[in-house]
Design a protein around this motif. Structure first.
Motif, PDB file in Angstrom:
ATOM      1  N   MET A   1     -27.684  43.433  32.948  1.00 58.13           N
ATOM      2  CA  MET A   1     -29.531  43.412  33.124  1.00 58.13           C
ATOM      3  C   MET A   1     -29.606  42.471  33.555  1.00 58.13           C
ATOM      4  SD  MET A   1     -29.979  42.851  28.953  1.00 58.13           S
ATOM      5  CE  MET A   1     -31.512  42.747  29.422  1.00 58.13           C
ATOM      6  N   GLN A   2     -31.088  42.058  34.101  1.00 55.78           N
ATOM      7  CA  GLN A   2     -31.081  40.419  34.178  1.00 55.78           C
ATOM      8  C   GLN A   2     -31.611  39.641  33.368  1.00 55.78           C
ATOM      9  OE1 GLN A   2     -34.036  42.227  37.358  1.00 55.78           O
ATOM     10  NE2 GLN A   2     -32.336  41.592  39.138  1.00 55.78           N
ATOM     11  N   LEU A   3     -31.011  38.584  32.903  1.00 52.39           N
ATOM     12  CA  LEU A   3     -31.972  38.304  32.009  1.00 52.39           C
ATOM     13  C   LEU A   3     -32.371  37.584  31.707  1.00 52.39           C
ATOM     14  CD1 LEU A   3     -31.919  38.503  28.706  1.00 52.39           C
ATOM     15  CD2 LEU A   3     -29.379  36.967  28.698  1.00 52.39           C
ATOM     16  N   ASN A   4     -34.223  37.535  31.765  1.00 47.62           N
ATOM     17  CA  ASN A   4     -34.571  36.316  32.024  1.00 47.62           C
ATOM     18  C   ASN A   4     -35.475  36.065  30.597  1.00 47.62           C
ATOM     19  OD1 ASN A   4     -36.044  33.955  33.424  1.00 47.62           O
ATOM     20  ND2 ASN A   4     -37.356  35.676  33.362  1.00 47.62           N
ATOM     21  N   PRO A   5     -35.249  34.470  30.113  1.00 43.86           N
ATOM     22  CA  PRO A   5     -36.463  33.942  28.676  1.00 43.86           C
ATOM     23  C   PRO A   5     -37.572  34.179  29.288  1.00 43.86           C
ATOM     24  CG  PRO A   5     -35.551  32.414  30.034  1.00 43.86           C
ATOM     25  CD  PRO A   5     -34.521  33.192  30.723  1.00 43.86           C
ATOM     26  N   ARG A   6     -38.765  34.952  28.247  1.00 45.47           N
ATOM     27  CA  ARG A   6     -40.053  35.065  28.172  1.00 45.47           C
ATOM     28  C   ARG A   6     -40.776  33.598  27.164  1.00 45.47           C
ATOM     29  NH1 ARG A   6     -39.555  41.276  26.597  1.00 45.47           N
ATOM     30  NH2 ARG A   6     -38.983  42.287  28.454  1.00 45.47           N
ATOM     31  N   TYR A   7     -41.324  32.961  27.440  1.00 45.62           N
ATOM     32  CA  TYR A   7     -42.449  32.263  26.887  1.00 45.62           C
ATOM     33  C   TYR A   7     -42.798  32.688  25.679  1.00 45.62           C
ATOM     34  CZ  TYR A   7     -45.165  27.784  26.229  1.00 45.62           C
ATOM     35  OH  TYR A   7     -45.629  26.785  26.046  1.00 45.62           O
ATOM     36  N   ASN A   8     -42.880  33.211  24.881  1.00 45.27           N
ATOM     37  CA  ASN A   8     -43.819  33.741  23.286  1.00 45.27           C
ATOM     38  C   ASN A   8     -44.583  32.727  22.741  1.00 45.27           C
ATOM     39  OD1 ASN A   8     -41.530  34.073  22.360  1.00 45.27           O
ATOM     40  ND2 ASN A   8     -41.891  35.964  21.442  1.00 45.27           N
ATOM     41  N   TYR A   9     -44.344  32.399  22.927  1.00 45.87           N
ATOM     42  CA  TYR A   9     -45.271  30.973  21.966  1.00 45.87           C
ATOM     43  C   TYR A   9     -44.586  30.180  21.879  1.00 45.87           C
ATOM     44  CZ  TYR A   9     -45.911  30.774  16.606  1.00 45.87           C
ATOM     45  OH  TYR A   9     -45.921  29.652  15.725  1.00 45.87           O
ATOM     46  N   ALA A  10     -45.709  28.899  21.712  1.00 48.02           N
ATOM     47  CA  ALA A  10     -46.243  27.801  21.538  1.00 48.02           C
ATOM     48  C   ALA A  10     -46.177  26.941  20.195  1.00 48.02           C
ATOM     49  CB  ALA A  10     -47.177  27.013  22.634  1.00 48.02           C
ATOM     50  N   GLN A  11     -45.001  26.363  20.012  1.00 52.56           N
ATOM     51  CA  GLN A  11     -44.915  25.826  18.646  1.00 52.56           C
ATOM     52  C   GLN A  11     -46.345  24.408  18.428  1.00 52.56           C
ATOM     53  OE1 GLN A  11     -42.052  27.305  19.920  1.00 52.56           O
ATOM     54  NE2 GLN A  11     -39.936  26.401  19.272  1.00 52.56           N
ATOM     55  N   GLY A  12     -46.023  24.095  19.354  1.00 51.02           N
ATOM     56  CA  GLY A  12     -47.542  22.875  20.420  1.00 51.02           C
ATOM     57  C   GLY A  12     -49.213  23.359  19.557  1.00 51.02           C
ATOM     58  N   GLY A  13     -49.138  22.716  19.197  1.00 48.73           N
ATOM     59  CA  GLY A  13     -51.265  22.664  18.995  1.00 48.73           C
ATOM     60  C   GLY A  13     -51.852  21.829  17.749  1.00 48.73           C
ATOM     61  N   ALA A  14     -52.693  21.835  17.025  1.00 54.58           N
ATOM     62  CA  ALA A  14     -53.252  20.963  16.354  1.00 54.58           C
ATOM     63  C   ALA A  14     -52.722  20.942  15.261  1.00 54.58           C
ATOM     64  CB  ALA A  14     -55.003  21.092  16.246  1.00 54.58           C
ATOM     65  N   MET A  15     -52.467  19.107  14.814  1.00 56.67           N
ATOM     66  CA  MET A  15     -51.857  19.361  13.574  1.00 56.67           C
ATOM     67  C   MET A  15     -53.214  19.331  11.923  1.00 56.67           C
ATOM     68  SD  MET A  15     -50.377  15.607  11.548  1.00 56.67           S
ATOM     69  CE  MET A  15     -50.165  15.596   9.801  1.00 56.67           C
ATOM     70  N   ILE A  16     -52.490  20.524  11.442  1.00 56.08           N
ATOM     71  CA  ILE A  16     -53.460  20.573  10.505  1.00 56.08           C
ATOM     72  C   ILE A  16     -53.257  20.048   8.154  1.00 56.08           C
ATOM     73  CG2 ILE A  16     -53.976  22.951  11.375  1.00 56.08           C
ATOM     74  CD1 ILE A  16     -52.708  24.555   9.986  1.00 56.08           C
ATOM     75  N   THR A  17     -53.544  20.400   7.938  1.00 58.55           N
ATOM     76  CA  THR A  17     -53.309  20.466   6.883  1.00 58.55           C
ATOM     77  C   THR A  17     -52.858  21.971   5.485  1.00 58.55           C
ATOM     78  OG1 THR A  17     -55.538  20.561   5.576  1.00 58.55           O
ATOM     79  CG2 THR A  17     -55.336  18.158   6.327  1.00 58.55           C
ATOM     80  N   PRO A  18     -52.676  21.524   4.125  1.00 57.32           N
ATOM     81  CA  PRO A  18     -52.252  22.175   3.852  1.00 57.32           C
ATOM     82  C   PRO A  18     -53.235  23.635   3.983  1.00 57.32           C
ATOM     83  CG  PRO A  18     -50.517  21.079   2.738  1.00 57.32           C
ATOM     84  CD  PRO A  18     -51.221  20.799   3.874  1.00 57.32           C
ATOM     85  N   LYS A  19     -54.224  22.981   3.833  1.00 60.55           N
ATOM     86  CA  LYS A  19     -55.516  24.211   3.780  1.00 60.55           C
ATOM     87  C   LYS A  19     -56.235  24.436   5.279  1.00 60.55           C
ATOM     88  CE  LYS A  19     -57.213  21.490  -0.916  1.00 60.55           C
ATOM     89  NZ  LYS A  19     -58.348  20.696  -1.355  1.00 60.55           N
ATOM     90  N   ALA A  20     -55.692  23.865   5.964  1.00 63.02           N
ATOM     91  CA  ALA A  20     -55.925  24.159   7.322  1.00 63.02           C
ATOM     92  C   ALA A  20     -57.211  23.500   7.848  1.00 63.02           C
ATOM     93  CB  ALA A  20     -56.477  25.755   7.637  1.00 63.02           C
ATOM     94  N   GLU A  21     -57.413  22.340   7.333  1.00 57.10           N
ATOM     95  CA  GLU A  21     -58.174  21.524   8.115  1.00 57.10           C
ATOM     96  C   GLU A  21     -57.784  20.819   9.468  1.00 57.10           C
ATOM     97  OE1 GLU A  21     -59.770  20.207   3.890  1.00 57.10           O
ATOM     98  OE2 GLU A  21     -57.773  19.685   4.378  1.00 57.10           O
ATOM     99  N   ALA A  22     -58.191  20.329  10.592  1.00 57.43           N
ATOM    100  CA  ALA A  22     -57.591  19.632  11.581  1.00 57.43           C
ATOM    101  C   ALA A  22     -57.218  18.252  11.019  1.00 57.43           C
ATOM    102  CB  ALA A  22     -58.642  19.938  12.418  1.00 57.43           C
ATOM    103  N   VAL A  23     -56.910  17.404  11.495  1.00 55.45           N
ATOM    104  CA  VAL A  23     -56.281  16.045  11.155  1.00 55.45           C
ATOM    105  C   VAL A  23     -57.157  14.736  12.089  1.00 55.45           C
ATOM    106  CG1 VAL A  23     -54.753  14.560  10.178  1.00 55.45           C
ATOM    107  CG2 VAL A  23     -54.362  16.864   9.696  1.00 55.45           C
ATOM    108  N   ASP A  24     -57.645  14.493  12.192  1.00 53.63           N
ATOM    109  CA  ASP A  24     -57.959  12.817  13.508  1.00 53.63           C
ATOM    110  C   ASP A  24     -57.062  12.643  13.612  1.00 53.63           C
ATOM    111  OD1 ASP A  24     -61.028  12.214  14.131  1.00 53.63           O
ATOM    112  OD2 ASP A  24     -59.417  10.506  14.082  1.00 53.63           O
ATOM    113  N   VAL A  25     -57.056  12.103  15.134  1.00 57.72           N
ATOM    114  CA  VAL A  25     -55.561  11.329  15.553  1.00 57.72           C
ATOM    115  C   VAL A  25     -56.077  10.099  15.362  1.00 57.72           C
ATOM    116  CG1 VAL A  25     -56.935  11.316  17.728  1.00 57.72           C
ATOM    117  CG2 VAL A  25     -54.557  11.374  17.709  1.00 57.72           C
TER     118      VAL A  25
END
Length: 531
Positions: free
Chosen positions: A456-480
């Protein structure tokens, strides 16, 4: 001191001090956002809770907010003409601890602690444990939430049990919603329209800017209504540039309680992701076309702290643990270029493939098995789907009686291919593979020698971005700058970051979207309105 408190103290000290001197040295002010005076805004509309994004995370957040306060006006807004985001085209399989399906097959020794351990094995210390615990603890609640809102589970999985053990999981715990993401989104939207009169769903609404007042609280957003996303751009991320796509009419929405960012990843934004990791400029992505960087740019502009932006997740059309049974070769030279086992590190294998493709003008590398390798396949169901051409784009495996026929199909030099296979077989017989692939893990499949052959022709698929906005356990955005939660701002699903770290364990995206979707929706509805 707990890890959570330790991190919070560090943020207060480090970022608070930075606001005095180092931040100014970087050209930043003591606040990372331009404050908006609400008295200077002529609001075109207002709502209690605004959810940006209509995928699984967004729909769950909206439902949870509406059910938390039946008097709250909840609006879901999506920039696309088709609702559902990447959830719509995902299978949405998910790990669940303690489901009735798991108990029916006699798995009674599973726990959220075991799931946490499995997740953290892949996270490699990059994750924020307090966030990972929320996801691990919330699986059964999410499973039941979906059932209560019309979602059914596919009982054909796992030999008719409805539950299956997937790679990386220490127990059989993974379930599949019936009909996949398409049916889940349909059920959740249907529930809103039939049961929740306080939820409104809007299409073609592009988020331009998040507005915060001088106290740092989110008070509203600037959007463009009747926005038209174009698929004609080579880089779909160009749609977020108003000088390229300026469609839509500017409106200002007053958000009285909470803004929930459930906008997914930025996988389709070639420049944005490629600026972080050069190889990623040309990686294929399986996410929906609208998964571009506009939302994360708006969050960064508003002072939300971005983390893990150089982390990403590859997926293959076959299980990573089943790549080991074969050899990956350059189609021009017939030579191998990587240890196909590589400790089951899909990132390392994926990066090696993309790097090899850069040297051959983007041609696909070829994965080759013999009959012994095929028989050792961990996921025989997926293997046979590939043989039948039913395993999606680039997921097909072809069967050949001879190596000559295989080489001819992929336009490879037969002599070069045979010479390199012979070299591999001899090295493996001595357990001296040139890429250090261990013979012991291959069992009886340590050579490519028994016909028929498969490729087969094997090619990785970029299917998920771990990067994003940091949050707290309450799903609150965190000020930089301050490191404190931003009042009135919540982030969930792939738009957030910190839950999984280096790599996300399979069947865990859904639990991140769902558990934090519930958390974000409930907390947004409970937030006191601003005056």
């Amino acid at each position: 001191m707990s890890e959570s408190n330790s991190r919070r103290s560090f943020l207060k000290l480090g970022l608070g001090a930075a606001a005095i001197a180092p931040v100014s040295a970087l050209g930043l002010s003591s606040a990372a956002f331009a404050a908006t005076n609400p008295n200077n805004i002529q609001w075109d509309d207002e709502m209690d809770v605004l959810v940006i994004g209509s995928g699984m995370a967004g729909m769950i957040a909206a439902i949870r907010a509406a059910e938390t306060d039946a008097n709250a006006k909840v609006v879901v807004a999506d920039k696309m003409s088709r609702l559902g985001g990447s959830s719509l085209i995902s299978g949405l399989n998910m790990a669940v601890v303690g489901s009735d399906l798991q108990q029916n097959i006699g798995v009674t020794d599973d726990s959220w602690e075991l799931l946490l351990k499995d997740i953290e094995r892949e996270a490699k210390g990059y994750n924020h444990r307090e966030l990972t615990e929320v996801a691990a603890k919330g699986t059964l609640k999410l499973y039941n939430f979906l059932k209560e809102h019309g979602v059914k589970y596919d009982m054909s999985i796992g030999g008719g049990t409805g539950v299956k053990k997937l790679g990386g999981h220490s127990r059989a715990r993974c379930v599949w919603p019936q009909g996949g993401g398409t049916e889940v989104i349909k059920k959740l939207q249907g529930y809103c329209s039939s049961q929740l009169t306080n939820v409104e769903i809007r299409k073609k609404i592009l988020l331009d800017e998040i507005l915060r007042n001088d106290e740092g609280r989110v008070i509203g957003v600037k959007v463009r209504e009747k926005y038209r996303f174009s698929r004609k751009h080579d880089d779909l991320g160009d749609n977020d540039n108003p000088t390229i796509n300026g469609s839509g009419k500017v409106k200002y929405y007053k958000v009285k309680r909470g803004l929930v960012m459930a906008t997914g990843g930025y996988n389709q934004d070639r420049k944005f992701r490629g600026d972080e990791v050069g190889t990623m400029y040309n990686a294929a992505s399986t996410t929906q076309p609208g998964a571009t960087g506009g939302a994360i740019k708006a969050m960064i502009k508003a002072g939300f702290k971005p983390i893990h932006m150089t982390l990403f997740r590859f997926a293959f059309p076959i299980p990573t643990e089943d790549i080991r049974w074969g050899i990956l070769v350059n189609p021009r030279t017939g030579e191998r270029f990587v240890d196909e086992y590589n400790n089951n590190d899909r990132q390392a294998i994926g990066m090696a493939i993309l790097e090899e493709r850069r040297h051959i003008d983007g041609e696909h590398t070829v994965l080759i098995y013999d009959q012994k390798g095929a028989e050792h396949y961990h996921d025989q169901q997926r293997f046979h789907l590939s043989l039948e051409g039913k395993n999606g784009i680039n997921g097909t495996i072809w069967k050949f009686d001879t190596l000559e026929a295989l080489a001819d199909n992929f336009k490879m030099n037969t002599s070069l291919l045979k010479a390199n296979i012979d070299k591999y077989n001899k090295n493996m017989a001595r357990d001296q593979d040139e890429f250090h692939k261990p013979k012991a893990i291959l069992k009886e499949a340590s050579s490519i020698s028994q016909p028929p052959y498969y490729a087969m022709q094997l090619n990785p698929r970029y299917n998920y971005a771990q990067g994003g906005a940091m949050i707290t356990p309450k799903a609150e955005a965190v000020d930089v700058v301050t490191g404190e939660p931003i009042k009135g701002a919540f982030v969930c699903g792939e738009a957030s970051a910190g839950t999984y770290g280096y790599i996300r364990l399979t069947a865990c995206s859904t639990i991140d979207c769902g558990t934090f979707g519930m958390v974000a929706g409930e907390n947004a509805a409970k937030t006191e309105p601003w005056a």
